[in-house]
Design a protein around this motif. Structure first.
Motif, PDB file in Angstrom:
ATOM      1  N   THR A 295      39.804  28.037 -12.693  1.00 32.42           N
ATOM      2  CA  THR A 295      41.114  27.466 -12.418  1.00 32.42           C
ATOM      3  C   THR A 295      42.194  28.462 -12.809  1.00 32.42           C
ATOM      4  O   THR A 295      42.126  29.064 -13.892  1.00 32.42           O
ATOM      5  CB  THR A 295      41.310  26.156 -13.201  1.00 32.42           C
ATOM      6  OG1 THR A 295      40.258  25.259 -12.858  1.00 32.42           O
ATOM      7  CG2 THR A 295      42.643  25.526 -12.864  1.00 32.42           C
ATOM      8  N   THR A 296      43.136  28.651 -11.927  1.00 39.83           N
ATOM      9  CA  THR A 296      44.235  29.583 -12.213  1.00 39.83           C
ATOM     10  C   THR A 296      44.916  29.196 -13.521  1.00 39.83           C
ATOM     11  O   THR A 296      45.230  28.042 -13.765  1.00 39.83           O
ATOM     12  CB  THR A 296      45.248  29.564 -11.063  1.00 39.83           C
ATOM     13  OG1 THR A 296      44.579  29.931  -9.859  1.00 39.83           O
ATOM     14  CG2 THR A 296      46.379  30.544 -11.340  1.00 39.83           C
ATOM     15  N   GLY A 297      45.145  30.197 -14.368  1.00 39.66           N
ATOM     16  CA  GLY A 297      45.756  29.954 -15.664  1.00 39.66           C
ATOM     17  C   GLY A 297      44.743  29.911 -16.788  1.00 39.66           C
ATOM     18  O   GLY A 297      45.115  29.965 -17.956  1.00 39.66           O
ATOM     19  N   THR A 298      43.450  29.795 -16.457  1.00 42.27           N
ATOM     20  CA  THR A 298      42.410  29.804 -17.479  1.00 42.27           C
ATOM     21  C   THR A 298      41.646  31.122 -17.391  1.00 42.27           C
ATOM     22  O   THR A 298      41.997  32.014 -16.622  1.00 42.27           O
ATOM     23  CB  THR A 298      41.444  28.620 -17.292  1.00 42.27           C
ATOM     24  OG1 THR A 298      40.815  28.732 -16.003  1.00 42.27           O
ATOM     25  CG2 THR A 298      42.196  27.297 -17.352  1.00 42.27           C
ATOM     26  N   THR A 299      40.603  31.247 -18.193  1.00 43.13           N
ATOM     27  CA  THR A 299      39.827  32.491 -18.234  1.00 43.13           C
ATOM     28  C   THR A 299      38.350  32.190 -17.983  1.00 43.13           C
ATOM     29  O   THR A 299      37.906  31.045 -18.066  1.00 43.13           O
ATOM     30  CB  THR A 299      39.973  33.183 -19.597  1.00 43.13           C
ATOM     31  OG1 THR A 299      39.504  32.297 -20.623  1.00 43.13           O
ATOM     32  CG2 THR A 299      41.413  33.557 -19.861  1.00 43.13           C
ATOM     33  N   PHE A 300      37.601  33.224 -17.661  1.00 41.21           N
ATOM     34  CA  PHE A 300      36.155  33.110 -17.500  1.00 41.21           C
ATOM     35  C   PHE A 300      35.521  34.388 -18.034  1.00 41.21           C
ATOM     36  O   PHE A 300      36.191  35.408 -18.212  1.00 41.21           O
ATOM     37  CB  PHE A 300      35.788  32.887 -16.027  1.00 41.21           C
ATOM     38  CG  PHE A 300      35.919  34.128 -15.173  1.00 41.21           C
ATOM     39  CD1 PHE A 300      34.800  34.858 -14.804  1.00 41.21           C
ATOM     40  CD2 PHE A 300      37.172  34.578 -14.749  1.00 41.21           C
ATOM     41  CE1 PHE A 300      34.915  35.991 -14.023  1.00 41.21           C
ATOM     42  CE2 PHE A 300      37.294  35.709 -13.973  1.00 41.21           C
ATOM     43  CZ  PHE A 300      36.161  36.422 -13.603  1.00 41.21           C
ATOM     44  N   ILE A 301      34.211  34.313 -18.329  1.00 35.99           N
ATOM     45  CA  ILE A 301      33.484  35.465 -18.858  1.00 35.99           C
ATOM     46  C   ILE A 301      32.893  36.237 -17.686  1.00 35.99           C
ATOM     47  O   ILE A 301      32.045  35.727 -16.956  1.00 35.99           O
ATOM     48  CB  ILE A 301      32.376  35.007 -19.826  1.00 35.99           C
ATOM     49  CG1 ILE A 301      33.001  34.298 -21.026  1.00 35.99           C
ATOM     50  CG2 ILE A 301      31.543  36.192 -20.284  1.00 35.99           C
ATOM     51  CD1 ILE A 301      31.983  33.749 -22.008  1.00 35.99           C
ATOM     52  N   ASN A 302      33.329  37.465 -17.519  1.00 37.14           N
ATOM     53  CA  ASN A 302      32.895  38.315 -16.423  1.00 37.14           C
ATOM     54  C   ASN A 302      31.806  39.260 -16.918  1.00 37.14           C
ATOM     55  O   ASN A 302      32.032  40.105 -17.779  1.00 37.14           O
ATOM     56  CB  ASN A 302      34.075  39.103 -15.862  1.00 37.14           C
ATOM     57  CG  ASN A 302      33.704  39.859 -14.605  1.00 37.14           C
ATOM     58  OD1 ASN A 302      32.744  39.513 -13.930  1.00 37.14           O
ATOM     59  ND2 ASN A 302      34.465  40.895 -14.295  1.00 37.14           N
ATOM     60  N   SER A 303      30.587  39.096 -16.391  1.00 38.67           N
ATOM     61  CA  SER A 303      29.453  39.893 -16.860  1.00 38.67           C
ATOM     62  C   SER A 303      29.587  41.351 -16.431  1.00 38.67           C
ATOM     63  O   SER A 303      30.087  41.672 -15.350  1.00 38.67           O
ATOM     64  CB  SER A 303      28.151  39.310 -16.300  1.00 38.67           C
ATOM     65  OG  SER A 303      27.054  40.127 -16.647  1.00 38.67           O
ATOM     66  N   HIS A 328      41.128  36.676 -16.957  1.00 37.96           N
ATOM     67  CA  HIS A 328      41.903  35.588 -16.363  1.00 37.96           C
ATOM     68  C   HIS A 328      41.349  35.259 -14.979  1.00 37.96           C
ATOM     69  O   HIS A 328      40.926  36.151 -14.232  1.00 37.96           O
ATOM     70  CB  HIS A 328      43.378  35.975 -16.257  1.00 37.96           C
ATOM     71  CG  HIS A 328      44.071  36.034 -17.584  1.00 37.96           C
ATOM     72  ND1 HIS A 328      44.437  34.910 -18.277  1.00 37.96           N
ATOM     73  CD2 HIS A 328      44.441  37.104 -18.349  1.00 37.96           C
ATOM     74  CE1 HIS A 328      45.025  35.267 -19.420  1.00 37.96           C
ATOM     75  NE2 HIS A 328      45.034  36.600 -19.486  1.00 37.96           N
ATOM     76  N   CYS A 329      41.325  33.993 -14.661  1.00 36.59           N
ATOM     77  CA  CYS A 329      40.825  33.575 -13.358  1.00 36.59           C
ATOM     78  C   CYS A 329      41.728  34.120 -12.256  1.00 36.59           C
ATOM     79  O   CYS A 329      42.953  34.006 -12.338  1.00 36.59           O
ATOM     80  CB  CYS A 329      40.769  32.047 -13.272  1.00 36.59           C
ATOM     81  SG  CYS A 329      39.555  31.318 -14.382  1.00 36.59           S
ATOM     82  N   PRO A 330      41.137  34.710 -11.223  1.00 32.21           N
ATOM     83  CA  PRO A 330      41.962  35.275 -10.144  1.00 32.21           C
ATOM     84  C   PRO A 330      42.528  34.175  -9.250  1.00 32.21           C
ATOM     85  O   PRO A 330      41.950  33.105  -9.095  1.00 32.21           O
ATOM     86  CB  PRO A 330      40.955  36.149  -9.379  1.00 32.21           C
ATOM     87  CG  PRO A 330      39.638  35.472  -9.593  1.00 32.21           C
ATOM     88  CD  PRO A 330      39.691  34.905 -10.984  1.00 32.21           C
ATOM     89  N   THR A 331      43.671  34.479  -8.687  1.00 38.72           N
ATOM     90  CA  THR A 331      44.260  33.593  -7.683  1.00 38.72           C
ATOM     91  C   THR A 331      43.935  34.175  -6.319  1.00 38.72           C
ATOM     92  O   THR A 331      44.338  35.285  -5.993  1.00 38.72           O
ATOM     93  CB  THR A 331      45.790  33.500  -7.868  1.00 38.72           C
ATOM     94  OG1 THR A 331      46.067  33.029  -9.189  1.00 38.72           O
ATOM     95  CG2 THR A 331      46.392  32.556  -6.848  1.00 38.72           C
TER      96      THR A 331
END
Length: 677
Positions: A295-303, A328-331
């Protein structure tokens, strides 16, 4: 390939494995929980001091990795937590593991180097927490000696444990790794009972070990001290010490972390190691899919494609480069939109709930609206993808093929996907509409009537006579001709979904025939029970009363003189007579036709009467064909019986005729027109 694993006791992350490939078994070793494997280096010399020529990778040491199910007996390989680095196993040297020429081997440095200790199989027990080793030979012959070593198998001393040779069945140590007592069990002869020999080795040791009897040992892998991210230093007895460690002994170990290197990391989920050692995405894995639920505005773990080996304790070094990073999650615009049914099928049943599932591979699902058009004039719109995780349900009310469309849209773009859904219903009944009589080499129309009339995509399979190949159509009607006189059978099979129904009709083919219209006295109408079987019985009575007539002209004369009658019930006499209209031919009736042809047509005329009586009382019979004509303000109508081809025929005239193929249309027609007598 297949592997048999053996965890080496006392060394974290160290395993031995036998790998079978192309029916060849080889032994491999790893020090980082399977991240890297290598073959075992064979001993440089045998028991007699002769050098062994064995070059990797063509030749290596291979071990039998079978562990004893009983913790107090010996198996093919032995290691103890209290004796780290010492492994005793049976095996062979060569290109592969064999069951012949089996010898015993030992390593004191956790698999880096190996020594041969026996050239036959022996059972080996650890005494005094690994301070001493006891070996007894595997042999079917009686024995009276055992071997003992105090220096990790470098030297072996021979001891006698019985005066009389004993067939040894097994040996076990007392519970506890610090034991100095072992028991050998066997029998003196094949007929004797078991004999138990208990051996106490405490008299061999004259003192307890002191701090000066121990030395430090550095665990390593071919000189590399960092294993599983840690440098480990163990305490163990010096080879020359002959003392008792006892219960108070503990494997004192010191450790310090190492800087992380590439060897401390394995490939992450979805990645595979290439020949150059780099981890790259597998063919089935899409790295960008990790952010599809983002979701835009949140983050995720990118391997990064790597992850630290489980239980590895390295620090610093390249850890920042190889560890997954939080981003950060991409838009982005929606991409990779999928539309399927919950059952994964492209078919559905009329009137039942159909669940559609929508998936989005890439894009901001929380800000992407989804519109589903069901193709039947109905559509639904949802604010985001997560709101339809359980699917979208819809009920179709008509049979057909529907173009279902799902569209995902956000501020950066949109994407659509299409699914073609076949909605059908169960086929319950079919009726083959066909004339009972046909003219040779004249085209005949055949029609398959379905109930219900709309069931979805339908295939018609037509079989004519003795033909071995059918005619397959997508239409319910077909035209055919018959080139020979006689009785021909026509069969139609209708395939709809998983159902296949069929109907069969028999058609009499003649060179020439004539038909006549018949009428009945009005009192027959007063006794109409609206029962099909009753009408059939009446038709049989009429036919039986006319079969004695042999010529068409005589039959017409008898009908015109009211000579054809039958008793419907006591007191009710029904008269059958020819209609006021003269008989019209179906085909050419010139005088050139022979008398034999006229005789052949007589049976058709007789059967025509049976048909007409059935019609007089038939109001609603599904699947029947009605031929009607009107002249002189009266109407003569004949219908085709659905029961037996031998009791019905086709009655017609030169006036136009109308075909009613639906029961409802037929009923309306019959109820609105006056019926002539």
């Amino acid at each position: 390939s297949s592997r048999l694993y053996e965890n080496v006791a006392g060394i974290k992350g160290m395993f031995l494995a036998n790998k079978k490939m192309d029916n060849v078994v080889k032994t491999y070793i790893t020090y980082n929980r399977g991240r890297d494997w290598r073959l075992l280096q064979a001993p440089t010399a045998d028991l007699r001091g002769n050098s062994i020529r064995c070059e990797l990778p063509y030749c290596s040491l291979h071990l039998h990795l079978h562990v004893s199910a009983n913790p107090y007996t010996s198996g093919n390989i032995e290691s103890k937590d209290s004796a780290p680095g010492i492994i005793v196993a049976s095996g062979s040297i060569g290109a592969e593991l064999t069951t012949s020429n089996v010898s015993m081997f030992i390593t004191s440095d956790a698999g880096n180097t190996w020594r041969q200790i026996f050239d036959e199989e022996y059972s080996v027990l650890y005494l005094d927490q690994g301070g001493a080793l006891v070996a007894i030979r595997h042999t079917p012959l009686p024995i009276r000696h055992l071997w003992m070593s105090f220096d990790e198998g470098r030297q072996w001393n021979k001891y006698s444990f019985t005066m009389s040779p004993l067939f040894v069945d097994g040996l076990l140590g007392e519970p506890g790794e610090e034991t100095l007592i072992m028991t050998i069990f066997g029998h003196v002869s094949h007929r004797s009972e078991w004999q138990l020999v208990k051996i106490d080795f405490r008299s061999i040791f004259n003192r307890r070990c002191t701090e000066g009897d121990y030395q430090t040992w550095h665990l390593h892998n071919r000189g590399e001290p960092c294993i599983m991210g840690v440098k480990r230093i163990y305490r163990k007895l010096k080879p020359i010490a002959r003392c008792v460690m006892g219960k108070t002994y503990s494997v004192t170990m010191t450790s310090e972390p190492c800087d992380c290197t590439e060897a401390d990391f394995e490939c992450d989920y979805g990645y595979e190691r290439r020949s150059d050692g780099k981890c790259t995405p597998a063919f089935w894995f899409l790295p960008s899919s990790m952010s599809r639920s983002c979701t835009t505005g949140t983050t995720f773990i990118n391997s990064t494609g790597y992850r630290k080996v489980v239980s590895n304790n390295c620090t610093a070094g390249v850890i920042a480069e190889y560890t997954a990073r939080r981003q950060h999650c991409p838009t982005q615009a929606p991409k990779g939109l999928h539309l399927v049914t919950s059952e994964g099928k492209l078919t559905a049943t009329l009137g039942t709930n159909v669940t559609f599932l929508v998936f989005l591979e890439e894009g901001d699902g929380a800000r992407t609206s989804i519109m589903v058009d069901f193709g039947d004039g109905h559509a639904l719109t949802y604010s985001n993808v997560s709101s339809i995780e359980d699917g979208v349900k819809h009920v179709y009310k008509a049979v057909g093929i529907y173009r279902v469309t799902a569209t995902g849209e956000n501020s950066l773009g949109s994407e659509s996907v299409v699914l073609y859904l076949h909605v059908s219903c169960q086929l319950e009944y079919i009726h083959l509409s066909a004339p009972f009589v046909a003219v040779k080499s004249k085209e005949v129309n055949l029609t398959a009537v379905l109930w219900p009339s709309q069931v979805g995509t339908v295939t018609y399979i037509w079989w004519f006579g003795n033909n071995t190949e059918p005619i397959i159509t997508l239409e319910g009607s077909v035209a055919c001709t018959f080139s020979r006189e006689g009785v021909n059978t026509v069969t139609v099979q209708v395939s709809a979904g998983n159902a296949i129904l069929q109907d069969r009709k028999t058609i009499a083919v003649h060179e020439y025939f004539r038909s006549h219209l018949l009428a009945f006295s009005s009192n027959l109408d007063d006794h109409n029970p609206d029962v099909a079987e009753w009408r059939l019985d009446v038709s049989r009575v009429i036919k039986n009363s006319m079969v004695k007539v042999s010529l068409s002209e005589i039959l017409l004369s008898a009908l015109n003189q009211n000579l054809v009658q039958f008793t419907l019930r006591p007191g009710v006499q029904v008269t059958v007579y020819a209609a006021h209209l003269s008989a019209a031919p179906l085909v050419d009736t010139s005088e050139n036709h022979s008398g034999s042809a006229m005789l052949m047509l007589l049976s058709v005329v007789v059967l025509g009467l049976a048909i007409f009586i059935v019609y007089k009382f038939k109001r609603k019979i599904p699947g029947l064909n009605v031929y009607a004509q009107m002249q002189n303000e009266k109407e003569q109508e004949m219908i085709q019986s659905p029961v037996s081809p031998t009791e019905s025929t086709l009655v017609s005239s030169n006036t136009p005729r109308e075909l009613v193929t639906s029961p409802e249309l037929m009923d309306t027609e019959l109820n609105t027109r006056p019926i002539g007598e």
